[in-house]
Enzyme design. Structure first.
Site, mmCIF file in Angstrom:
data_model
loop_
_atom_site.group_PDB
_atom_site.id
_atom_site.type_symbol
_atom_site.label_atom_id
_atom_site.label_comp_id
_atom_site.label_asym_id
_atom_site.label_seq_id
_atom_site.Cartn_x
_atom_site.Cartn_y
_atom_site.Cartn_z
ATOM 1 N N LYS A 1 0.830 -1.209 0.022
ATOM 2 C CA LYS A 1 -0.021 0.048 -0.021
ATOM 3 C C LYS A 1 0.954 1.101 0.213
ATOM 4 C CE LYS A 1 -4.343 -1.344 1.760
ATOM 5 N NZ LYS A 1 -4.456 -2.635 2.210
ATOM 6 N N GLU B 1 -10.252 7.694 4.530
ATOM 7 C CA GLU B 1 -10.863 6.968 5.241
ATOM 8 C C GLU B 1 -10.069 5.399 5.506
ATOM 9 O OE1 GLU B 1 -11.645 6.973 1.936
ATOM 10 O OE2 GLU B 1 -11.356 4.714 1.771
ATOM 11 N N SER C 1 1.818 -9.703 -1.056
ATOM 12 C CA SER C 1 1.340 -8.303 -0.865
ATOM 13 C C SER C 1 1.850 -7.666 0.141
ATOM 14 C CB SER C 1 0.017 -7.906 -1.232
ATOM 15 O OG SER C 1 -1.194 -8.857 -0.215
HETATM 16 C C1 LIG Z 1 -5.028 -3.903 1.773
HETATM 17 C C2 LIG Z 1 -4.227 -5.102 1.448
HETATM 18 C C3 LIG Z 1 -4.740 -5.675 0.251
HETATM 19 C C4 LIG Z 1 -5.919 -5.446 -0.465
HETATM 20 O O1 LIG Z 1 -6.060 -4.505 -1.226
HETATM 21 P P1 LIG Z 1 -5.739 -4.441 -2.890
HETATM 22 O O2 LIG Z 1 -6.207 -3.015 -3.287
HETATM 23 O O3 LIG Z 1 -6.868 -5.442 -3.525
HETATM 24 O O4 LIG Z 1 -4.463 -4.876 -3.072
HETATM 25 C C5 LIG Z 1 -4.043 -7.045 0.056
HETATM 26 N N1 LIG Z 1 -2.920 -7.228 0.781
HETATM 27 C C6 LIG Z 1 -2.795 -6.525 1.981
HETATM 28 C C7 LIG Z 1 -1.418 -6.683 2.413
HETATM 29 C C8 LIG Z 1 -3.199 -5.516 2.181
HETATM 30 O O5 LIG Z 1 -2.797 -4.555 3.322
#
Ligand SMILES: *Cc1c(COP(=O)(O)O)cnc(C)c1O
Length: 415
Positions: A104, A126, A391
């Site tokens: 993010k 938000e 992610s």
């Molecule tokens: C917020 C988040 C997501 C989901 O958000 P996307 O916009 O779909 O990528 C996925 N993995 C992590 C670690 C997150 O913090």
């Protein structure tokens, strides 16, 4: 799978030309918002188009990625997990090693840098689970721009560690006490605050969702994940991956990695949270079970209740708890360029323990959905490779997992 995706990818239009000037990916996207807000979005879009191409912006963002975020993050071959599963070779793009432990920050630093170039005095957002709030609070601290995070009172009580992080980072938290006191009300509250002074503030959206130009901007700021991993994977293996896998909440980490492979003969798999099962209210698998509609200022595929309003959703991963997907995902899926798979809460928790124990990497519960899906895909395609976008890291989830699913830790299949 390879032969068909080969020919298909070659006959498709150049995907990077999307969206069009009105923000449409095919019929998805756009900006379905009041005229006043629309004017602001047009201004942000014009500024983004100009500034993001300037030498100064590009150089500063590049420097931030290297020296502050610690990019490039590595691509890692999961030898142990691959041997355990038996099938396709599994690789991870390690966004868990990006500063703050998730992808993010890639778009939050981009949005805040744009705000700096525009002379904005406040960043507004938000947050539900608090992860977007923490990433934006980090960016605000870096650029010395005040951050105002709107958060429902229910979420404030639930997500204590992220609330503390935001406060330490200097963000101001605005508790929202109306309605159900969760994400939806926080969105309304944040938009109201933004509209009070759109000249001096900027709204920072947390995924590839919302009105144009946000799905475009957030994708472009996340594109670095795909650009890096494409080069890294080629250098490591001499070939492109056969499959790229990413979890999809709003869809930013998935669009980030997909964007570099759209014109390649690579199968792209978005993984949605199937939660407790396929009944409405038990999952947040918007593409798998949703229908077309307009929500939060854009047209996409979404989960609706019987009145056509956003349906209640559930996932063990709070970051995937969203009743729609970004418009580009709806476009790519309905045109056949991407595949959509699912992982249930149960499969996700098993994958969480399996990756932790076989590789020494504790994944975020969101990312564990992508791992779970990859471990289903691997045995079906033994000669192939799978690149998973990891992610984020799972430190934020450990207390919840041990309290609720601690008994999974001792199961045989998790050894
Ligand atoms: C917020 C988040 C997501 C989901 O958000 P996307 O916009 O779909 O990528 C996925 N993995 C992590 C670690 C997150 O913090």
């Amino acid at each position: 799978m390879n032969a068909s995706s080969n020919t298909r990818a070659q006959t498709l239009p150049a995907h990077h030309a999307r969206p069009d000037a009105q923000g449409f990916f095919g019929r998805f996207g756009g900006a379905f918002i009041p005229p006043e807000l629309r004017r602001q979005m047009d201004e942000i879009n014009a500024a983004y188009q100009r500034i993001s191409r300037s030498h100064d912006f590009i150089q500063e963002l590049r420097s931030i990625r290297t020296h502050f975020q610690g990019r490039p993050t590595p691509v890692y071959y999961c030898k142990n997990l691959t041997e355990k599963i038996g099938g396709a070779r599994i690789y991870l793009k390690r966004e868990d090693l990006n500063h703050t432990g998730a992808h993010k920050l890639n778009h939050c630093m981009g949005e805040a840098l744009l705000a700096k170039f525009l002379g904005k005095k406040k960043l507004i957002a938000e947050t539900g689970a608090g992860q977007h709030g923490v990433a934006l609070a980090t960016a605000g601290a870096y650029f010395n721009i005040p951050v105002e995070v709107h958060m429902g009172e229910v979420d404030i009580a639930k997500e204590h560690p992220n609330v503390v992080r935001m406060k330490i980072l200097g963000a101001r938290i605005v508790p929202v006490s109306r309605g159900l006191r969760t994400l939806k009300e926080a969105v309304d509250s944040a938009f109201e605050s933004y509209l009070q002074d759109p000249v001096n503030s900027i709204y920072c959206i947390g995924s590839v969702v919302g009105p144009h130009p946000f799905p475009l901007m957030v994708r472009e700021f996340q594109r670095i994940v795909g650009t890096e991993s494409r080069e890294q994977f080629l250098a490591m293996t001499g070939a492109l991956p056969d499959n790229v896998v990413a979890c999809v909440g709003g869809g930013s980490n998935a669009m980030g990695i997909f964007s570099a492979f759209l014109d390649d003969p690579v199968a792209l798999h978005g993984v949605e949270p199937l939660g407790r099962g396929a009944k409405l209210g038990d999952h947040a698998a918007s593409l798998s079970h949703g229908t077309e509609g307009i929500m939060h200022g854009f047209n996409s595929i979404m989960l609706k209740d019987s009145h056509g309003n956003p349906a209640p959703v559930h996932s063990v991963a709070s970051g995937l708890d969203y009743p729609a997907v970004g418009p580009e995902h709806a476009y790519l899926y309905t045109t056949g360029r991407t595949h959509v798979g699912t992982a249930t809460d149960d499969e996700t928790i098993r994958a969480f323990f399996q990756l932790s124990r076989t590789e020494g990497i504790i994944p975020a519960l969101e990312s564990a959905h992508a791992i779970a899906y990859a471990t289903k895909l691997a045995p079906q395609n033994p000669a192939q490779t799978i690149l998973v976008n990891l992610s984020g890291r799972g430190d934020k989830d450990i207390d919840f997992v041990m309290e609720k699913y601690g008994h999974y830790a001792g199961e045989n299949h998790c050894d």
